[in-house]
Scaffold this motif. Structure first.
Motif, short mmCIF file in Angstrom:
data_model
loop_
_atom_site.label_atom_id
_atom_site.label_comp_id
_atom_site.label_asym_id
_atom_site.label_seq_id
_atom_site.Cartn_x
_atom_site.Cartn_y
_atom_site.Cartn_z
N LEU A 73 3.71 0.87 -4.71
CA LEU A 73 2.77 1.92 -4.36
C LEU A 73 2.09 2.48 -5.61
CD1 LEU A 73 1.51 3.73 -2.19
CD2 LEU A 73 3.44 5.30 -2.54
N ALA A 74 2.88 2.71 -6.65
CA ALA A 74 2.31 3.22 -7.91
C ALA A 74 1.31 2.22 -8.49
CB ALA A 74 3.42 3.52 -8.91
N GLN A 75 1.66 0.94 -8.48
CA GLN A 75 0.76 -0.08 -9.02
C GLN A 75 -0.53 -0.16 -8.20
OE1 GLN A 75 0.82 -1.74 -11.84
NE2 GLN A 75 2.71 -0.70 -12.37
N VAL A 80 -6.39 1.11 -8.01
CA VAL A 80 -7.53 1.83 -7.42
C VAL A 80 -8.27 2.61 -8.50
CG1 VAL A 80 -8.18 3.73 -5.88
CG2 VAL A 80 -6.56 2.00 -5.08
N VAL A 81 -7.52 3.37 -9.31
CA VAL A 81 -8.13 4.19 -10.35
C VAL A 81 -8.76 3.29 -11.43
CG1 VAL A 81 -7.65 5.85 -12.19
CG2 VAL A 81 -6.68 6.20 -9.91
N SER A 82 -8.08 2.22 -11.79
CA SER A 82 -8.64 1.31 -12.80
C SER A 82 -9.96 0.70 -12.34
CB SER A 82 -7.64 0.20 -13.12
OG SER A 82 -6.49 0.73 -13.73
N ASN A 83 -10.03 0.32 -11.08
CA ASN A 83 -11.26 -0.26 -10.58
C ASN A 83 -12.39 0.76 -10.60
OD1 ASN A 83 -13.23 -1.13 -8.24
ND2 ASN A 83 -12.21 -2.96 -9.03
N ASP A 84 -12.07 2.01 -10.26
CA ASP A 84 -13.09 3.06 -10.37
C ASP A 84 -13.59 3.19 -11.80
OD1 ASP A 84 -13.26 3.79 -7.73
OD2 ASP A 84 -12.01 5.58 -7.94
N LEU A 85 -12.67 3.14 -12.75
CA LEU A 85 -13.07 3.27 -14.15
C LEU A 85 -13.89 2.08 -14.63
CD1 LEU A 85 -9.79 4.77 -15.64
CD2 LEU A 85 -11.98 5.94 -15.30
N LEU A 121 -15.16 3.93 0.57
CA LEU A 121 -14.52 2.99 1.48
C LEU A 121 -13.63 2.01 0.74
CD1 LEU A 121 -17.42 2.21 3.98
CD2 LEU A 121 -15.34 3.56 4.42
N TYR A 122 -14.09 1.53 -0.40
CA TYR A 122 -13.29 0.60 -1.21
C TYR A 122 -11.93 1.21 -1.54
CZ TYR A 122 -11.66 -2.24 -5.07
OH TYR A 122 -10.88 -3.02 -5.87
N SER A 123 -11.93 2.46 -1.98
CA SER A 123 -10.66 3.11 -2.34
C SER A 123 -9.75 3.27 -1.13
CB SER A 123 -10.92 4.47 -2.98
OG SER A 123 -11.58 4.30 -4.21
N PHE A 126 -8.45 -0.19 -0.17
CA PHE A 126 -7.46 -0.65 -1.14
C PHE A 126 -6.14 0.08 -0.93
CE2 PHE A 126 -7.54 -2.87 -5.41
CZ PHE A 126 -6.16 -2.96 -5.53
N ALA A 127 -6.20 1.38 -0.74
CA ALA A 127 -4.98 2.17 -0.56
C ALA A 127 -4.21 1.75 0.69
CB ALA A 127 -5.33 3.66 -0.48
N TYR A 128 -4.93 1.36 1.73
CA TYR A 128 -4.29 1.00 2.99
C TYR A 128 -4.21 -0.51 3.21
CZ TYR A 128 -4.22 5.91 4.04
OH TYR A 128 -3.96 7.26 3.98
N GLU A 129 -4.41 -1.28 2.14
CA GLU A 129 -4.23 -2.73 2.14
C GLU A 129 -5.09 -3.44 3.20
OE1 GLU A 129 -0.05 -3.79 2.15
OE2 GLU A 129 0.45 -1.92 1.15
N LYS A 130 -6.35 -3.03 3.30
CA LYS A 130 -7.26 -3.63 4.27
C LYS A 130 -8.15 -4.66 3.60
CE LYS A 130 -5.87 -1.00 7.59
NZ LYS A 130 -5.01 -1.56 8.60
#
Length: 160
Positions: A73-75, A80-85, A121-123, A126-130
């Protein structure tokens, strides 16, 4: 003799870019919070944070979940945050640079809105493994940035 160019900023493009920037900033802060919370549950926070975040002596929150699920979950939130950056700052740089010179301010407003919506939507996906939803959101966000680049290039060409 110098050429002086006068640029008029369209309120529609400016407002859409500003609102999208604020939405993406709030989303980023929420994602960072979720990331740090997940890292705490996984024992990935520095030891000195333990007394402030209710961690045990190993840096873990006491949960029924096993350690590997916590780390996954942490990874996930780190990704998610890395992709935003990786994606958002350059796209917003392009968006803000194009506000005064975009050929079509309405197209700019639509494109920046599509970008912002798809990054949110991407985040979520990604968070919900879709998957493949996550890939579609990423792709449409990238396409909207390419659209802004083209709109800006055509607008700049009109100035020549």
């Amino acid at each position: 003799m110098s050429d002086i160019v006068s640029l008029n900023v369209d309120c529609t493009a400016l407002t859409a870019t500003f609102i999208t920037t604020i939405v993406l900033y709030v989303k980023f802060v929420i994602c960072c919070y979720k990331q740090e919370k997940a890292k705490g549950f996984a024992g990935m926070r520095p030891k000195e944070d333990g007394k402030y975040f209710g961690l045990d002596e190993k840096g873990f929150k006491k949960l029924d979940q096993d350690t590997s699920a916590r780390e996954q979950l942490a990874q996930r939130w780190i990704r998610v945050v890395s992709n935003d950056l990786e994606q958002v700052p350059l796209a917003l740089l392009i968006a803000w640079a194009s506000v005064p010179v975009a050929r079509s301010p309405v197209a700019h407003a639509v494109l920046i809105s599509i970008f912002g919506l798809n990054r949110v939507l991407y985040s979520v996906f990604f968070a919900y493994e879709k998957q493949p939803h996550r890939t579609y959101a990423w792709f449409f966000a990238i396409l909207s940035v390419l659209g802004m680049i083209i709109n800006t290039f055509v607008g700049c060409a009109d100035l020549w």
